[in-house]
Design an enzyme around this catalytic site. Structure first.
Site, PDB file in Angstrom:
ATOM      1  N   TYR A  93       0.829  -1.203   0.000  1.00 44.27           N
ATOM      2  CA  TYR A  93       0.000   0.000   0.000  1.00 44.27           C
ATOM      3  C   TYR A  93       0.869   1.261   0.000  1.00 44.27           C
ATOM      4  CZ  TYR A  93      -4.073   2.864   1.253  1.00 44.27           C
ATOM      5  OH  TYR A  93      -5.099   3.783   1.249  1.00 44.27           O
ATOM      6  N   SER A 188       1.146  -7.684   2.004  1.00 39.22           N
ATOM      7  CA  SER A 188       0.261  -6.610   2.453  1.00 39.22           C
ATOM      8  C   SER A 188      -0.788  -6.315   1.371  1.00 39.22           C
ATOM      9  CB  SER A 188       1.086  -5.375   2.818  1.00 39.22           C
ATOM     10  OG  SER A 188       0.309  -4.439   3.549  1.00 39.22           O
ATOM     11  N   GLN A 189      -0.885  -5.076   0.883  1.00 44.02           N
ATOM     12  CA  GLN A 189      -1.818  -4.818  -0.207  1.00 44.02           C
ATOM     13  C   GLN A 189      -1.558  -5.775  -1.364  1.00 44.02           C
ATOM     14  OE1 GLN A 189      -3.151  -0.812  -2.254  1.00 44.02           O
ATOM     15  NE2 GLN A 189      -1.193  -1.431  -3.112  1.00 44.02           N
ATOM     16  N   ASP A 274       0.460  -8.636  14.144  1.00 46.52           N
ATOM     17  CA  ASP A 274       0.280  -7.701  13.038  1.00 46.52           C
ATOM     18  C   ASP A 274      -1.034  -6.938  13.200  1.00 46.52           C
ATOM     19  OD1 ASP A 274       0.062  -6.362  10.632  1.00 46.52           O
ATOM     20  OD2 ASP A 274       0.407  -8.120   9.371  1.00 46.52           O
ATOM     21  N   HIS A 304       3.887  -6.763  11.205  1.00 49.97           N
ATOM     22  CA  HIS A 304       3.576  -6.781   9.780  1.00 49.97           C
ATOM     23  C   HIS A 304       4.759  -7.239   8.920  1.00 49.97           C
ATOM     24  CE1 HIS A 304       1.018  -5.856   6.438  1.00 49.97           C
ATOM     25  NE2 HIS A 304       1.802  -4.925   5.946  1.00 49.97           N
TER      26      HIS A 304
END
Length: 325
Positions: A93, A188-189, A274, A304
């Site tokens: 992201y 992640s994203q 996370d 994360h």
């Protein structure tokens, strides 16, 4: 960060009933059919990088709405004329595709590698991006998640996930790619986009998603204050009467709803501390996968960042076992 989510034994069997619109499949069939009216139009231009062992090309392909999407295509030098399995990678992201010398793990391991830019993003960290998002938006919170979010048809996420699915078609059309062996990868994203791409494009033959975003969004906005989910909270704190419309729209882009459509072998990862992509969301998507060939790596003491290079090593071995490289 202390442990804050469900205990691991509960996570391992966590498969909640999530909000799924009755027209979810129709919405995406229609969306992809509209995108397919625009030819993929993959343009490939050699790009000098100063690297002796990796060849790179600047790629443009057609994404949502016929909009051009940028990517880097890299592969080991000296492999022209030899079809290689491909890895399509999506970014985190706020990040863009950056510079072609930044992501070399997959070409160094012998794969054809397509690093996909993220429309409208690239200004938060890394080395930038090169793909604009030419579609306007109504009022939104800073960031991207709430752009156009009161209607799934106008949502930024619709364009982003369509780009992800189209990137697989672009990879299949690249020179010297074995289109029977295409993996989608992301953190992640990027992990959320990989899950969506695997659910939307049957050409995907392996899925690797680490700490994926967009998993069980409705729960995540109640258990974490971390960004980018905080964007949704901020938006609803102002647009107080929009909760039902926003949660309904977000359900069209929730990776948990794409997971049952995914039959490719899958390797997931999560850190139990996370707060950015909470583990319950990751397990909700993982446990909903249709494939029997699925593994999730759990890092109990990590946030994360997850397993970082340790997980990369497992990814390489796992994909080698399935693609034979």
């Amino acid at each position: 960060m202390a442990l804050f989510d469900l205990p691991l034994p509960e996570l391992e069997k966590y498969r909640p009933t999530t909000r799924k619109p009755p027209d979810f499949d129709h919405f995406w069939t229609t969306t992809l059919a509209e995108a397919a009216k625009h030819d993929t139009l993959v343009e490939v231009t050699p790009t000098p990088t100063g690297l002796a062992l990796v060849d790179t090309w600047d790629v443009t392909f057609t994404g949502f709405g016929g909009h051009p999407v940028k990517a880097w295509y890299s592969r080991p030098s000296g492999t022209a004329g030899r079809p290689l399995p491909a890895v399509v990678e999506y970014t985190g992201y706020g990040r863009g595709r950056g510079l072609p010398i930044e992501r070399l793990l997959w070409p160094a391991a012998g794969y054809a590698h397509l690093l996909v830019d993220t429309r409208g993003q690239g200004g938060q960290y890394g080395s930038g991006g090169d793909t604009p998002d030419p579609v306007g938006s109504g009022p939104s919170a800073p960031g991207f998640l709430t752009r156009g979010i009161t209607n799934p048809g106008t949502a930024y996420l619709r364009r982003l996930l369509t780009d992800a699915a189209r990137a697989v078609d672009a990879a299949a059309a690249l020179p010297d790619v074995d289109d029977t062996r295409i993996a989608v990868v992301g953190n992640s994203q990027g992990g959320g986009l990989a899950i969506a791409a695997a659910g939307l494009n049957p050409a995907v033959s392996a899925l690797l998603a680490s700490s994926p975003l967009l998993c069980h969004v409705e729960r995540n906005i109640t258990i974490t204050d971390a960004h980018p989910y905080a964007e949704v909270v901020q938006y609803l704190a102002v647009h107080r009467n929009s909760t039902a419309a926003v949660l309904n729209a977000l359900s069209y882009f929730d990776a948990v709803n794409f997971a049952p459509r995914t039959t490719a072998p899958a390797l997931f990862a999560t850190g139990l501390r996370d707060t950015i992509c909470p583990p319950s969301g990751v397990f909700a998507a993982f446990n909903s996968l249709s494939t029997e060939d699925k593994t999730i790596d759990v890092y109990p003491f990590n946030h994360h960042e997850g397993g970082e290079a340790h997980h990369n090593a497992h990814q390489l071995a796992w994909l080698h076992d399935r693609f034979g490289t």
